[in-house]
Design a protein around this motif. Sequence first.
Motif: not given
Length: 520
Positions: A339-350, A353-357, A364-372
């Motif tokens: 389910d994560y193959e090819g997804d883009a992960f990015y974070s922000d130093y300040g 957070f870690l987010r997923r596209l 590209w668009a924000p991925a749907a939330p996963v449980p937890g």
Amino acid sequence: MMLALAAGLAPCAEGRARAAPHAAPGSLQLPDGFRDSLIVGGLAQPVGMAFLPDGRLLVVEQKTARIRLVDGHAVTATLLTVPQVRTTGHEQGLLGIAVDPDWPARPFVYVHCDDAVSATLRITRYDVTGDLAGVGDRLLAIDPTSRRDILTGVPDAQSNHNGGTLRFGTDGMLYASFGEDAVECAAQDTTTLRGVIVRLDVSGVPPGGGPAPSLAAITPADNPLAGHADPRARLIWAWGLRNPFRFQVDAADGALFVADVGQETYEELNLLAGGGANCGWPRFEGFADWNLGCALAGPHVPPIHAYDRTFIPGASVIAAAIYRGPPCVPEDTCGFGPDYEGDAFYSDYGGGFLRRLERSGAAWAPAAPVPGQPSAEDWGRGFEAVSDFALAADGSLWLCRQAVAFAPSSGEIRAIVREGGGSGPIPAPEVSFAAPRPTPAAGAVSFDVVLARPGRVRLEIFDLRGARVATVWEDDLAAGARTLVWDGRVGDGRRARAGVYVARLAALGRVLARRVVRVP
């Protein structure tokens, strides 16, 4: 005392900063089924890292200018304090490291740093000696006299906007990022090496110390501006960037996933599938107009994503990964899962957070939330002061945190794994199976195998349906290093079709797999 990058990577909007809720210092909030583990702590502002093929890790510390060797859960050596590194500015120091893709045949490491003698940035190479294959005492050493500068003279008149990433691409070329040195319009001048990513061919630079090669000697013939009158422009792969502090390479197709730190309103993420992209700074910040007085040097290639940095104190976007898990059958048993193959992960130093596209066609668009997940937007929290990421061979995502709650010598390396899908720290292996080279490949593909003791070895090639298409080797091998070669043909002698294959190595009771990409 503020951390170097926290204080300088990017100014935040004045008077409107509003802190978001974060995880406790040093801990990560992750979705259900994921956990993180500490690999090693007690580092002094670690800023970048790179894996060796056997799983050992090289870490660079920004202000001490040290290269540290991490093996298992320990720092086993300080290999070198890189000389002549300027550390006076908040963002200055030793910023990035890369390992030659032909290791151990070419046992070189490359570093990106601010030069202490002149107001410039440089890329420098060193020779490494010791247990290169990682089958003995696993210790290494760097000879300071082996220093050879590869690229010098990149402007560094200001203390900020230095870039800082070094990565080898899937094409074997060395890519490096440089900021615009706080001179906005310079990012649209391809003759200054400001606000750019360069692409260098270092394969012909001889071993050992010596003078820097000419620019012509390290310029790939297929660079997008290879016909330009200025030799500096011929090095450029992409331009129009403000401060591309961190980028990653997509192991599947070689695309560069570039995080460009914003000025006032937007942080942006660019995906560069090929050379010649003008990312638009300072004419654009994210998707919005910024400085209309700077003319574009070529058509603007917009980012794949941008987010509002206005209410994020110390906002600085970090490219984490285009996620590619290890090939395995069934595919849900390792890494983060399909389910994560090819997804883009990015974070922000300040922002912490870690987010997923996710990609849908060309968009590209924000991925749907996963449980937890800690929030609808944030796949994870607690990533404050994280300056770099790296994907391990087992599919775990490693991160480099400069400090915990700004405490001195509290830098750490951690690993994110899915329960049942990743092992975290990599033990000293009896079998080492390096990534194939070259990749992608149109012809023969080489696999470097290292055994700690003699044994029976079987190397086979499978298609994605699980059907075996070739047997490369099935015989005994002595202890030590050996290169096995697949000629690119299937069982009946025909050339294998273009596509993705899995190379599976069985040796000494272990089964290891590597992805092989073939092109026409």
